[in-house]
Design a protein around this motif. Sequence first.
Motif, PDB file in Angstrom:
ATOM      1  N   MET A  38       0.831  -1.202   0.000  1.00 25.13           N
ATOM      2  CA  MET A  38       0.000   0.000   0.000  1.00 25.13           C
ATOM      3  C   MET A  38       0.869   1.257   0.000  1.00 25.13           C
ATOM      4  SD  MET A  38      -3.065  -0.870   2.678  1.00 25.13           S
ATOM      5  CE  MET A  38      -4.365  -2.047   2.276  1.00 25.13           C
ATOM      6  N   ARG A  39       1.942   1.250   0.771  1.00 26.92           N
ATOM      7  CA  ARG A  39       2.818   2.419   0.813  1.00 26.92           C
ATOM      8  C   ARG A  39       3.482   2.638  -0.559  1.00 26.92           C
ATOM      9  NH1 ARG A  39       3.288   3.851   6.289  1.00 26.92           N
ATOM     10  NH2 ARG A  39       2.731   2.136   7.681  1.00 26.92           N
ATOM     11  N   ALA A  40       3.841   1.548  -1.213  1.00 27.26           N
ATOM     12  CA  ALA A  40       4.419   1.664  -2.548  1.00 27.26           C
ATOM     13  C   ALA A  40       3.387   2.221  -3.527  1.00 27.26           C
ATOM     14  CB  ALA A  40       4.913   0.302  -3.022  1.00 27.26           C
ATOM     15  N   GLU A  41       2.156   1.757  -3.404  1.00 29.86           N
ATOM     16  CA  GLU A  41       1.085   2.268  -4.277  1.00 29.86           C
ATOM     17  C   GLU A  41       0.845   3.748  -4.030  1.00 29.86           C
ATOM     18  OE1 GLU A  41      -3.637   1.369  -5.317  1.00 29.86           O
ATOM     19  OE2 GLU A  41      -2.548   0.063  -3.916  1.00 29.86           O
ATOM     20  N   MET A  42       0.921   4.165  -2.781  1.00 33.76           N
ATOM     21  CA  MET A  42       0.719   5.576  -2.451  1.00 33.76           C
ATOM     22  C   MET A  42       1.817   6.451  -3.055  1.00 33.76           C
ATOM     23  SD  MET A  42      -0.610   5.448   1.481  1.00 33.76           S
ATOM     24  CE  MET A  42      -2.177   4.672   1.900  1.00 33.76           C
ATOM     25  N   ARG A  43       3.040   5.974  -3.030  1.00 35.87           N
ATOM     26  CA  ARG A  43       4.131   6.758  -3.632  1.00 35.87           C
ATOM     27  C   ARG A  43       3.921   6.903  -5.135  1.00 35.87           C
ATOM     28  NH1 ARG A  43       7.746   7.547   0.339  1.00 35.87           N
ATOM     29  NH2 ARG A  43       7.998   5.922   1.943  1.00 35.87           N
ATOM     30  N   GLU A  44       3.488   5.833  -5.777  1.00 40.74           N
ATOM     31  CA  GLU A  44       3.202   5.897  -7.212  1.00 40.74           C
ATOM     32  C   GLU A  44       2.052   6.847  -7.503  1.00 40.74           C
ATOM     33  OE1 GLU A  44       2.460   1.925  -8.468  1.00 40.74           O
ATOM     34  OE2 GLU A  44       4.524   1.233  -8.117  1.00 40.74           O
ATOM     35  N   ARG A  45       1.013   6.766  -6.677  1.00 39.97           N
ATOM     36  CA  ARG A  45      -0.151   7.628  -6.866  1.00 39.97           C
ATOM     37  C   ARG A  45       0.201   9.088  -6.619  1.00 39.97           C
ATOM     38  NH1 ARG A  45      -5.403   6.494  -8.818  1.00 39.97           N
ATOM     39  NH2 ARG A  45      -5.321   4.515  -7.705  1.00 39.97           N
ATOM     40  N   ALA A  46       1.097   9.342  -5.685  1.00 41.89           N
ATOM     41  CA  ALA A  46       1.519  10.719  -5.401  1.00 41.89           C
ATOM     42  C   ALA A  46       2.170  11.341  -6.631  1.00 41.89           C
ATOM     43  CB  ALA A  46       2.489  10.734  -4.225  1.00 41.89           C
ATOM     44  N   VAL A  47       2.982  10.573  -7.331  1.00 42.52           N
ATOM     45  CA  VAL A  47       3.617  11.063  -8.559  1.00 42.52           C
ATOM     46  C   VAL A  47       2.547  11.358  -9.617  1.00 42.52           C
ATOM     47  CG1 VAL A  47       5.180  10.475 -10.452  1.00 42.52           C
ATOM     48  CG2 VAL A  47       5.771   9.849  -8.091  1.00 42.52           C
ATOM     49  N   GLU A  48       1.566  10.489  -9.713  1.00 43.77           N
ATOM     50  CA  GLU A  48       0.517  10.648 -10.719  1.00 43.77           C
ATOM     51  C   GLU A  48      -0.303  11.909 -10.479  1.00 43.77           C
ATOM     52  OE1 GLU A  48      -1.847   7.150 -10.704  1.00 43.77           O
ATOM     53  OE2 GLU A  48      -0.222   5.830 -11.358  1.00 43.77           O
ATOM     54  N   VAL A  49      -0.748  12.120  -9.244  1.00 41.29           N
ATOM     55  CA  VAL A  49      -1.628  13.264  -8.989  1.00 41.29           C
ATOM     56  C   VAL A  49      -0.884  14.585  -9.145  1.00 41.29           C
ATOM     57  CG1 VAL A  49      -3.199  11.959  -7.510  1.00 41.29           C
ATOM     58  CG2 VAL A  49      -1.277  13.187  -6.464  1.00 41.29           C
ATOM     59  N   ARG A  50       0.417  14.579  -8.878  1.00 42.89           N
ATOM     60  CA  ARG A  50       1.178  15.814  -9.033  1.00 42.89           C
ATOM     61  C   ARG A  50       1.398  16.174 -10.499  1.00 42.89           C
ATOM     62  NH1 ARG A  50       5.640  15.016  -4.216  1.00 42.89           N
ATOM     63  NH2 ARG A  50       4.648  16.422  -2.729  1.00 42.89           N
ATOM     64  N   SER A  51       1.252  15.196 -11.373  1.00 41.58           N
ATOM     65  CA  SER A  51       1.481  15.442 -12.801  1.00 41.58           C
ATOM     66  C   SER A  51       0.193  15.781 -13.547  1.00 41.58           C
ATOM     67  CB  SER A  51       2.133  14.215 -13.445  1.00 41.58           C
ATOM     68  OG  SER A  51       1.259  13.105 -13.420  1.00 41.58           O
ATOM     69  N   LEU A  52      -0.924  15.842 -12.831  1.00 45.89           N
ATOM     70  CA  LEU A  52      -2.192  16.144 -13.492  1.00 45.89           C
ATOM     71  C   LEU A  52      -2.160  17.535 -14.098  1.00 45.89           C
ATOM     72  CD1 LEU A  52      -4.774  14.751 -10.897  1.00 45.89           C
ATOM     73  CD2 LEU A  52      -4.239  13.803 -13.149  1.00 45.89           C
ATOM     74  N   GLN A  53      -2.741  17.663 -15.279  1.00 50.21           N
ATOM     75  CA  GLN A  53      -2.813  18.938 -15.974  1.00 50.21           C
ATOM     76  C   GLN A  53      -4.273  19.304 -16.212  1.00 50.21           C
ATOM     77  OE1 GLN A  53      -0.065  20.782 -16.699  1.00 50.21           O
ATOM     78  NE2 GLN A  53       1.152  19.197 -15.694  1.00 50.21           N
ATOM     79  N   VAL A  54      -4.567  20.593 -16.168  1.00 54.67           N
ATOM     80  CA  VAL A  54      -5.926  21.051 -16.421  1.00 54.67           C
ATOM     81  C   VAL A  54      -6.242  20.867 -17.895  1.00 54.67           C
ATOM     82  CG1 VAL A  54      -7.504  23.006 -16.388  1.00 54.67           C
ATOM     83  CG2 VAL A  54      -5.836  22.723 -14.543  1.00 54.67           C
ATOM     84  N   GLN A  55      -7.272  20.109 -18.164  1.00 53.77           N
ATOM     85  CA  GLN A  55      -7.712  19.889 -19.535  1.00 53.77           C
ATOM     86  C   GLN A  55      -9.222  20.030 -19.601  1.00 53.77           C
ATOM     87  OE1 GLN A  55      -6.345  16.016 -20.672  1.00 53.77           O
ATOM     88  NE2 GLN A  55      -4.190  16.559 -20.632  1.00 53.77           N
ATOM     89  N   ASP A  56      -9.690  20.750 -20.601  1.00 50.41           N
ATOM     90  CA  ASP A  56     -11.131  20.923 -20.753  1.00 50.41           C
ATOM     91  C   ASP A  56     -11.794  19.573 -20.920  1.00 50.41           C
ATOM     92  OD1 ASP A  56     -10.782  23.932 -22.751  1.00 50.41           O
ATOM     93  OD2 ASP A  56     -10.843  23.645 -20.586  1.00 50.41           O
ATOM     94  N   GLY A  57     -12.926  19.424 -20.251  1.00 50.26           N
ATOM     95  CA  GLY A  57     -13.685  18.202 -20.389  1.00 50.26           C
ATOM     96  C   GLY A  57     -13.159  17.033 -19.578  1.00 50.26           C
ATOM     97  N   ASP A  58     -12.163  17.263 -18.706  1.00 49.03           N
ATOM     98  CA  ASP A  58     -11.584  16.172 -17.936  1.00 49.03           C
ATOM     99  C   ASP A  58     -12.053  16.194 -16.488  1.00 49.03           C
ATOM    100  OD1 ASP A  58     -10.055  13.878 -17.789  1.00 49.03           O
ATOM    101  OD2 ASP A  58      -8.283  14.944 -17.095  1.00 49.03           O
ATOM    102  N   ARG A  59     -13.164  16.846 -16.233  1.00 53.46           N
ATOM    103  CA  ARG A  59     -13.651  16.982 -14.859  1.00 53.46           C
ATOM    104  C   ARG A  59     -13.942  15.627 -14.228  1.00 53.46           C
ATOM    105  NH1 ARG A  59     -15.334  21.409 -17.625  1.00 53.46           N
ATOM    106  NH2 ARG A  59     -15.094  23.435 -16.586  1.00 53.46           N
ATOM    107  N   ALA A  60     -14.584  14.754 -14.981  1.00 52.15           N
ATOM    108  CA  ALA A  60     -14.915  13.437 -14.443  1.00 52.15           C
ATOM    109  C   ALA A  60     -13.653  12.670 -14.061  1.00 52.15           C
ATOM    110  CB  ALA A  60     -15.729  12.650 -15.458  1.00 52.15           C
ATOM    111  N   GLY A  61     -12.601  12.839 -14.849  1.00 50.81           N
ATOM    112  CA  GLY A  61     -11.346  12.167 -14.552  1.00 50.81           C
ATOM    113  C   GLY A  61     -10.721  12.665 -13.264  1.00 50.81           C
ATOM    114  N   PHE A  62     -10.774  13.977 -13.031  1.00 52.68           N
ATOM    115  CA  PHE A  62     -10.231  14.541 -11.801  1.00 52.68           C
ATOM    116  C   PHE A  62     -10.996  14.018 -10.588  1.00 52.68           C
ATOM    117  CE2 PHE A  62      -8.668  18.250 -14.462  1.00 52.68           C
ATOM    118  CZ  PHE A  62      -7.342  17.885 -14.354  1.00 52.68           C
ATOM    119  N   ILE A  63     -12.315  13.995 -10.703  1.00 55.91           N
ATOM    120  CA  ILE A  63     -13.136  13.526  -9.583  1.00 55.91           C
ATOM    121  C   ILE A  63     -12.860  12.056  -9.308  1.00 55.91           C
ATOM    122  CG2 ILE A  63     -15.494  13.104  -8.811  1.00 55.91           C
ATOM    123  CD1 ILE A  63     -16.326  15.598 -10.369  1.00 55.91           C
TER     124      ILE A  63
END
Length: 223
Positions: free
Chosen positions: A113-138
Amino acid sequence: MHLLPAHDDERGTAVSLADLAYSRLKDRLVMLDIRPGEPINDVAVAAELGIGRTPVREALKRLETDHLVVSYNRRGTFATGVDATELGAISEIRQLLEPHAARRAAQNATAPMRAEMRERAVEVRSLQVQDGDRAGFIAEDMAVHKLIYRATGNPHLEDVLVRYDNLATRIWCLVIDKLPDLAGHVGEHGVLLEAIADGDPDEAARLALAHVTDFEAAIRSVL
């Protein structure tokens, strides 16, 4: 086409199909794809999912417990309304439980779980604002919360937290077009996930409280 693998046990199959109906309906209710106040026809849902009415009815009973649907005698079942005035009551509970969950997760999370959290932390920090991607952010936001809840090791706490996160997310969806910094909101989870992965309960609790408090303030700013 079978939506789920066949089971030898008839009762087990019914339970699995009820879980399927519950999951599908819950996602649509939380994301407001089924609009507040909209009727839910169990016959139509059963036909759409390719299952019988009995598991759909079981799913609707669970969703009523979750305060996502409401049933009336002789009128039917409807998606519950989304009342933004409930934000304070929901936030009060989340401000108590989310820091506790983060603390427990920091103490109890398994190594995978801790390894998964580190991977997920990298993913969420790389998110970019894109039109129409609201459902993906949620969806990303909800997935992060569920990961933290699961890491607490307390299924009862996890169940309560998921329920209130769903209710908070419905309010979020109601005003999401007025909140431009969706990537920033979801990206905040990066430091929280890392604090949990590092086994720092105090910092995890502090960050979780700040996140929930900031969320309420952001919603209120556009109401």
